[in-house]
Design an enzyme around this catalytic site. Structure first.
Site, PDB file in Angstrom:
ATOM      1  N   ASN A  81      10.786  -1.230 -10.630  1.00 57.90           N
ATOM      2  CA  ASN A  81      11.733  -0.540 -11.497  1.00 57.90           C
ATOM      3  C   ASN A  81      12.996  -1.398 -11.632  1.00 57.90           C
ATOM      4  O   ASN A  81      13.244  -2.273 -10.817  1.00 57.90           O
ATOM      5  CB  ASN A  81      12.091   0.804 -10.851  1.00 57.90           C
ATOM      6  N   LEU A 114       2.737   3.584  -5.552  1.00 61.90           N
ATOM      7  CA  LEU A 114       2.107   3.054  -6.761  1.00 61.90           C
ATOM      8  C   LEU A 114       0.947   2.115  -6.440  1.00 61.90           C
ATOM      9  O   LEU A 114      -0.070   2.116  -7.139  1.00 61.90           O
ATOM     10  CB  LEU A 114       3.133   2.319  -7.635  1.00 61.90           C
ATOM     11  N   LYS A 167      14.910   1.932 -19.779  1.00 56.83           N
ATOM     12  CA  LYS A 167      14.660   2.723 -18.566  1.00 56.83           C
ATOM     13  C   LYS A 167      15.813   2.518 -17.585  1.00 56.83           C
ATOM     14  O   LYS A 167      16.266   3.469 -16.940  1.00 56.83           O
ATOM     15  CB  LYS A 167      13.326   2.274 -17.957  1.00 56.83           C
ATOM     16  N   ALA A 204       0.846  -1.200   0.000  1.00 59.33           N
ATOM     17  CA  ALA A 204       0.000   0.000   0.000  1.00 59.33           C
ATOM     18  C   ALA A 204       0.878   1.247   0.000  1.00 59.33           C
ATOM     19  O   ALA A 204       0.624   2.198   0.737  1.00 59.33           O
ATOM     20  CB  ALA A 204      -0.912  -0.004   1.225  1.00 59.33           C
TER      21      ALA A 204
HETATM   22  P1  NAD Z   1       6.697   2.412  -1.739  1.00 61.90           P
HETATM   23  O1  NAD Z   1       7.854   2.209  -0.837  1.00 61.90           O
HETATM   24  O2  NAD Z   1       5.945   3.691  -1.676  1.00 61.90           O
HETATM   25  O3  NAD Z   1       5.647   1.241  -1.532  1.00 61.90           O
HETATM   26  C1  NAD Z   1       5.992  -0.092  -1.340  1.00 61.90           C
HETATM   27  C2  NAD Z   1       5.067  -0.659  -0.302  1.00 61.90           C
HETATM   28  O4  NAD Z   1       5.213  -2.072  -0.262  1.00 61.90           O
HETATM   29  C3  NAD Z   1       5.336  -0.132   1.110  1.00 61.90           C
HETATM   30  O5  NAD Z   1       4.127   0.354   1.658  1.00 61.90           O
HETATM   31  C4  NAD Z   1       5.805  -1.373   1.857  1.00 61.90           C
HETATM   32  O6  NAD Z   1       5.441  -1.370   3.227  1.00 61.90           O
HETATM   33  C5  NAD Z   1       5.050  -2.452   1.083  1.00 61.90           C
HETATM   34  N1  NAD Z   1       5.565  -3.804   1.304  1.00 61.90           N
HETATM   35  C6  NAD Z   1       6.834  -4.263   1.237  1.00 61.90           C
HETATM   36  N2  NAD Z   1       6.872  -5.568   1.539  1.00 61.90           N
HETATM   37  C7  NAD Z   1       5.602  -5.949   1.808  1.00 61.90           C
HETATM   38  C8  NAD Z   1       4.991  -7.167   2.206  1.00 61.90           C
HETATM   39  N3  NAD Z   1       5.707  -8.289   2.404  1.00 61.90           N
HETATM   40  N4  NAD Z   1       3.657  -7.197   2.378  1.00 61.90           N
HETATM   41  C9  NAD Z   1       2.900  -6.085   2.218  1.00 61.90           C
HETATM   42  N5  NAD Z   1       3.414  -4.889   1.850  1.00 61.90           N
HETATM   43  C10 NAD Z   1       4.759  -4.834   1.652  1.00 61.90           C
HETATM   44  O7  NAD Z   1       7.235   2.150  -3.216  1.00 61.90           O
HETATM   45  P2  NAD Z   1       6.715   2.779  -4.589  1.00 61.90           P
HETATM   46  O8  NAD Z   1       7.256   4.145  -4.731  1.00 61.90           O
HETATM   47  O9  NAD Z   1       5.255   2.549  -4.723  1.00 61.90           O
HETATM   48  O10 NAD Z   1       7.509   1.874  -5.632  1.00 61.90           O
HETATM   49  C11 NAD Z   1       7.156   0.535  -5.951  1.00 61.90           C
HETATM   50  C12 NAD Z   1       7.955   0.158  -7.206  1.00 61.90           C
HETATM   51  O11 NAD Z   1       7.496   0.980  -8.283  1.00 61.90           O
HETATM   52  C13 NAD Z   1       9.459   0.446  -7.080  1.00 61.90           C
HETATM   53  O12 NAD Z   1      10.198  -0.530  -7.743  1.00 61.90           O
HETATM   54  C14 NAD Z   1       9.627   1.802  -7.747  1.00 61.90           C
HETATM   55  O13 NAD Z   1      10.924   2.017  -8.285  1.00 61.90           O
HETATM   56  C15 NAD Z   1       8.582   1.681  -8.865  1.00 61.90           C
HETATM   57  N6  NAD Z   1       8.095   2.992  -9.359  1.00 61.90           N
HETATM   58  C16 NAD Z   1       7.643   3.938  -8.477  1.00 61.90           C
HETATM   59  C17 NAD Z   1       7.165   5.143  -8.972  1.00 61.90           C
HETATM   60  C18 NAD Z   1       6.635   6.216  -8.036  1.00 61.90           C
HETATM   61  O14 NAD Z   1       6.321   7.320  -8.517  1.00 61.90           O
HETATM   62  N7  NAD Z   1       6.495   6.004  -6.747  1.00 61.90           N
HETATM   63  C19 NAD Z   1       7.163   5.383 -10.356  1.00 61.90           C
HETATM   64  C20 NAD Z   1       7.620   4.384 -11.216  1.00 61.90           C
HETATM   65  C21 NAD Z   1       8.096   3.179 -10.700  1.00 61.90           C
HETATM   66  O1  KPL Z   2      13.034   7.675 -13.798  1.00 62.66           O
HETATM   67  C1  KPL Z   2      13.671   8.585 -13.348  1.00 62.66           C
HETATM   68  C2  KPL Z   2      13.994   8.549 -11.900  1.00 62.66           C
HETATM   69  O2  KPL Z   2      14.169   9.597 -11.269  1.00 62.66           O
HETATM   70  O3  KPL Z   2      14.033   7.418 -11.375  1.00 62.66           O
HETATM   71  C3  KPL Z   2      14.192   9.668 -14.270  1.00 62.66           C
HETATM   72  C4  KPL Z   2      13.333  10.893 -14.140  1.00 62.66           C
HETATM   73  C5  KPL Z   2      14.114   9.180 -15.706  1.00 62.66           C
HETATM   74  C6  KPL Z   2      15.610  10.010 -13.981  1.00 62.66           C
HETATM   75  O4  KPL Z   2      16.434   8.909 -14.198  1.00 62.66           O
END
Ligand code: NAD
Ligand code: KPL
Length: 305
Positions: free
Chosen positions: A105, A13, A184, A10
Site C-alpha cells: 500500500n 494478503l 488510494k 505469509a
Molecule cells: P501482514 O503483516 O499480514 O503480512 C506481512 C507478512 O510478511 C508477515 O507475515 C511478515 O512476517 C512477512 N515478512 C516480513 N518480512 C519478511 C521476510 N524478510 N521474509 C519473509 N516474510 C516476511 O501484512 P498484510 O496485511 O498482508 O499487508 C501486506 C501489504 O498489503 C501492506 O502494504 C498492506 O498495506 C497491503 N494491503 C493489505 C490488505 C489487507 O487486507 N490485509 C489490503 C490491501 C493492501
Molecule cells: O483503504 C482504506 C484503509 O482503511 O486503509 C480505506 C477503507 C479506504 C480507508 O482509508
C-alpha cells in the site's frame, strides 16, 4: 507446467493469494522468514483460508530465502517497510527474467525495490481486497474487492494474468497504475490519520467534514503538483463516499495502532508530506496532521515511521 509463484510473506494478503492460486492448481511456494517459521509452518500442515465461515487448508510448499531454486515470479506480500530488506535477501535467487508483483500500500517502497533490481520487471499492484489473520497460518477473507496491476514503464499485460483468472482473483491490467496508487494514497491520507487521532470508525469522520474537506483540497494541490491531475479529480466527493460506504469499519491504520503494530505512515502521509516538501509546496494542514499523528504514535510507544 506453468511458472511457480514464489510468495514472500505469509501474512494476510500473501496467504489470500497463495491459497487461491494453490486451489486453482497453480504451482506456489511460500517464502518464510527463517528456519523457525518454516518448522512452525510445517507442523501446521498447510495454509488455511476462511471464506464465509468455511475453512479449507491448502498444502503449499514452504521454504526460506536460503533455498537454492531460482525465482522467476515473486509476489512481494510484506508490509511496505519490510519490502526492500525482504527482497534483498532473495536477490541472488532472482532469474534474469524475474518478475516481481509488489502488493504494498502507499508509495515509495515500490520505487525503492525497483531501484534495487534494475534488471527485473516490477509490477505495481493496488488492491481493495480485505483479509486478516485469525491465527498462525490462517487468514479470513473479510472483504471482496479488486486488484489493479500495472507497469508504468511497460504497458503490455503479462500472460500470467491467466493464473489470476484461474484462481478467481478479480483483477485488471491498468495502464495508469501510478494514478491509482496516488488516488488510494490520497484517500488513505484523508481518512486513516483522522481515525487514529479521533479514535473512531470511518463513519464518525462525517462529524469532521470541514477538516476532511481542507485536507482533500491540499491533497488535490499535491496531486496536481506531482503530475497526477487525474488522481485529484473529485477527490473530496470520493473521500466522502468511501467514509459513508465504510462507515462501520475501522481504517487499516486505526487497526494497526489499536493492535500495537507499526504503521505504514512513511509510505502514506509521510510520503505525501515529503513530496510536498520536494515541490516546495506549503500544505499546512497536511503537515500539521503528520505532526499530530507522529505525536500520537510516539505516545503509544510505536515507531514514528
Ligand atoms: P501482514 O503483516 O499480514 O503480512 C506481512 C507478512 O510478511 C508477515 O507475515 C511478515 O512476517 C512477512 N515478512 C516480513 N518480512 C519478511 C521476510 N524478510 N521474509 C519473509 N516474510 C516476511 O501484512 P498484510 O496485511 O498482508 O499487508 C501486506 C501489504 O498489503 C501492506 O502494504 C498492506 O498495506 C497491503 N494491503 C493489505 C490488505 C489487507 O487486507 N490485509 C489490503 C490491501 C493492501
Ligand atoms: O483503504 C482504506 C484503509 O482503511 O486503509 C480505506 C477503507 C479506504 C480507508 O482509508
Amino acid at each position: 507446467m506453468s511458472t511457480t509463484w514464489h510468495i514472500l510473506g505469509a501474512g494476510s494478503l500473501g496467504t489470500l493469494w497463495a491459497t487461491r492460486l494453490a486451489r486453482a492448481g497453480v504451482p506456489v511456494r511460500l517464502i518464510l522468514r527463517d528456519e523457525a517459521r518454516l518448522a512452525s509452518y510445517q507442523a501446521a500442515k498447510g495454509l488455511t483460508l476462511v471464506e464465509q465461515g468455511v475453512e479449507h487448508t491448502y498444502q503449499v510448499i514452504g521454504e526460506t530465502a536460503d533455498s537454492p531454486a531460482p525465482i522467476h515470479r515473486l509476489l512481494v506480500a510484506c508490509k511496505a517497510y519490510d519490502a526492500q530488506a525482504a527482497v534483498a535477501k532473495l536477490q541472488q535467487r532472482l532469474a534474469p527474467d524475474a518478475e516481481l508483483i509488489l502488493l504494498q500500500n502507499g508509495l515509495g517502497s515500490q520505487d525503492a525495490v525497483a531501484a534495487q533490481l534494475p534488471q527485473a520487471r516490477c509490477i505495481f499492484a493496488s488492491s481493495t481486497e480485505g483479509a486478516f489473520r485469525d491465527g498462525d497460518w490462517r487468514v479470513v477473507f473479510a472483504g471482496h474487492g479488486y486488484t489493479w496491476l500495472g507497469d508504468a514503464g511497460h504497458p503490455t499485460a503479462p500472460l500470467w494474468l491467466e493464473d489470476l483468472h484461474a484462481a478467481g482473483i478479480p483483477h485488471d491490467w491498468s495502464t495508469d497504475i501510478l494514478t491509482r496508487l496516488w488516488r488510494k494514497l490520497a484517500l488513505n491520507c484523508a481518512i486513516n490519520p483522522l481515525t487514529v487521532l479521533y479514535q473512531c470508525r470511518n463513519g464518525e469522520l462525517q462529524a469532521h467534514q470541514c477538516e476532511v474537506a481542507t485536507l482533500c483540497a491540499e491533497l488535490g494541490e499535491l496531486l496536481e503538483c506531482c503530475g497526477q491531475p487525474a488522481a485529484a479529480l473529485d477527490l473530496q466527493h470520493e473521500v466522502e463516499r468511501v467514509i459513508q460506504a465504510t462507515a462501520a469499519n475501522y481504517s487499516s491504520m486505526y487497526q494497526d495502532v489499536a493492535a500495537g503494530r507499526r504503521t505504514e505512515i512513511s509510505y502514506l502521509l509521510g510520503y505525501a508530506c515529503q513530496a510536498a516538501a520536494r515541490h516546495q509546496l506549503n500544505l499546512p494542514h497536511l503537515q500539521q496532521l503528520q505532526v499530530r499523528l507522529v505525536e500520537q504514535l510516539l505516545a503509544r510507544g510505536l515507531p514514528r515511521d
